[in-house]
Write a protein that holds these residues in place. Sequence first.
Motif, PDB file in Angstrom:
ATOM      1  N   HIS A  58       0.817  -1.221   0.000  1.00  0.00           N
ATOM      2  CA  HIS A  58       0.000   0.000   0.000  1.00  0.00           C
ATOM      3  C   HIS A  58       0.852   1.274   0.000  1.00  0.00           C
ATOM      4  O   HIS A  58       0.545   2.204  -0.759  1.00  0.00           O
ATOM      5  CB  HIS A  58      -0.983   0.014   1.178  1.00  0.00           C
ATOM      6  CG  HIS A  58      -1.946  -1.140   1.146  1.00  0.00           C
ATOM      7  ND1 HIS A  58      -2.558  -1.550  -0.005  1.00  0.00           N
ATOM      8  CD2 HIS A  58      -2.396  -1.958   2.125  1.00  0.00           C
ATOM      9  CE1 HIS A  58      -3.341  -2.590   0.267  1.00  0.00           C
ATOM     10  NE2 HIS A  58      -3.251  -2.865   1.551  1.00  0.00           N
ATOM     11  N   GLU A  61       2.014   2.126  -3.468  1.00  0.00           N
ATOM     12  CA  GLU A  61       0.947   2.719  -4.294  1.00  0.00           C
ATOM     13  C   GLU A  61       0.755   4.193  -3.926  1.00  0.00           C
ATOM     14  O   GLU A  61       0.727   5.067  -4.797  1.00  0.00           O
ATOM     15  CB  GLU A  61      -0.368   1.955  -4.073  1.00  0.00           C
ATOM     16  CG  GLU A  61      -0.346   0.556  -4.665  1.00  0.00           C
ATOM     17  CD  GLU A  61      -1.565  -0.267  -4.292  1.00  0.00           C
ATOM     18  OE1 GLU A  61      -1.850  -1.226  -5.012  1.00  0.00           O
ATOM     19  OE2 GLU A  61      -2.235   0.041  -3.264  1.00  0.00           O
ATOM     20  N   HIS A  87      -5.920   3.169   2.511  1.00  0.00           N
ATOM     21  CA  HIS A  87      -4.567   2.751   2.923  1.00  0.00           C
ATOM     22  C   HIS A  87      -4.282   3.264   4.332  1.00  0.00           C
ATOM     23  O   HIS A  87      -3.711   2.553   5.152  1.00  0.00           O
ATOM     24  CB  HIS A  87      -3.499   3.320   1.974  1.00  0.00           C
ATOM     25  CG  HIS A  87      -3.497   2.681   0.620  1.00  0.00           C
ATOM     26  ND1 HIS A  87      -2.845   3.240  -0.451  1.00  0.00           N
ATOM     27  CD2 HIS A  87      -4.054   1.537   0.174  1.00  0.00           C
ATOM     28  CE1 HIS A  87      -3.000   2.458  -1.515  1.00  0.00           C
ATOM     29  NE2 HIS A  87      -3.736   1.419  -1.152  1.00  0.00           N
ATOM     30  N   HIS A 129     -11.353  -2.945  -2.154  1.00  0.00           N
ATOM     31  CA  HIS A 129     -10.291  -1.966  -2.430  1.00  0.00           C
ATOM     32  C   HIS A 129      -9.430  -2.430  -3.621  1.00  0.00           C
ATOM     33  O   HIS A 129      -9.166  -1.669  -4.551  1.00  0.00           O
ATOM     34  CB  HIS A 129      -9.449  -1.814  -1.160  1.00  0.00           C
ATOM     35  CG  HIS A 129      -8.234  -0.969  -1.304  1.00  0.00           C
ATOM     36  ND1 HIS A 129      -8.212   0.371  -1.004  1.00  0.00           N
ATOM     37  CD2 HIS A 129      -6.970  -1.268  -1.725  1.00  0.00           C
ATOM     38  CE1 HIS A 129      -7.002   0.860  -1.228  1.00  0.00           C
ATOM     39  NE2 HIS A 129      -6.227  -0.115  -1.652  1.00  0.00           N
ATOM     40  N   GLU A 133      -8.925  -0.860  -7.479  1.00  0.00           N
ATOM     41  CA  GLU A 133      -7.621  -0.540  -8.081  1.00  0.00           C
ATOM     42  C   GLU A 133      -7.457  -1.257  -9.423  1.00  0.00           C
ATOM     43  O   GLU A 133      -6.993  -0.665 -10.395  1.00  0.00           O
ATOM     44  CB  GLU A 133      -6.494  -0.943  -7.138  1.00  0.00           C
ATOM     45  CG  GLU A 133      -6.378  -0.012  -5.938  1.00  0.00           C
ATOM     46  CD  GLU A 133      -5.325  -0.429  -4.928  1.00  0.00           C
ATOM     47  OE1 GLU A 133      -4.928   0.420  -4.124  1.00  0.00           O
ATOM     48  OE2 GLU A 133      -4.898  -1.611  -4.937  1.00  0.00           O
TER      49      GLU A 133
HETATM   50 FE   LIG Z   1      -4.150  -0.182  -2.424  1.00  0.00          FE
END
Ligand SMILES: [Fe+2]
Length: 204
Positions: A58, A61, A87, A129, A133
């Motif tokens: 995370h 990202e 996140h 989530h 993405e």
């Molecule tokens: Fe993520």
Amino acid sequence: MIPLTLRIIRDEHAALAALLHTIPLVLADHRRDGTLPDFGALRALLFYMDEFPERLHHPKETELLFPKLRARAPHMRDLLDQLDEEHGRGERAIRNLERSLTAFEMLGPSRRQQFEREAEHYAQIYLRHMQLEEREVLPAAERALTPEDWQDLDEAFAQNRDPLAGRHSGGALPDLEAPYRALFQRVLHALPQPLGLGPRRPSG
Ligand SMILES: [Fe+2]
Ligand SMILES: [Fe+2]
């Protein structure tokens, strides 16, 4: 050619998704049989999720991919803000889950249902989530980012990869640094085959 970063993200998502699908099934097996789970193994799994997805996947990202995409595709900003917020809530969520596991271990089956409910909730949030993405962010990045962007990202994403990635498709065991080797073995033995090396689930 699909950028390495996108392949790594998808592989790590697949590994985390497999873990998130497996834990509730293992808990349900124990509930049905009236047995208690292996708490040490569950603690190792939660620690692993904290150590790899939470602290490495995370943040990469949030700190690397999303800023580049924000700059190149401004219409994605609201969605990226939402994903960044998720996140940010991850660490707290895993702490709560660890506490709930300790309550189950210390207080017994009266706290089983609460832990299972929270584990299920945690899994649903992360699965949603990651789907978001994959459906929105990764295709937009593939369209908008330049070869120079990908070069920077590929170098960073290739570092500290989640060793569980690739396992779901029978990938080889990675060569890990010593401190992680024991943890990874523990995680593998806590998970039923084919994801891990533990006994297969009776119905799986
Ligand atoms: Fe993520
Ligand atoms: Fe992700």
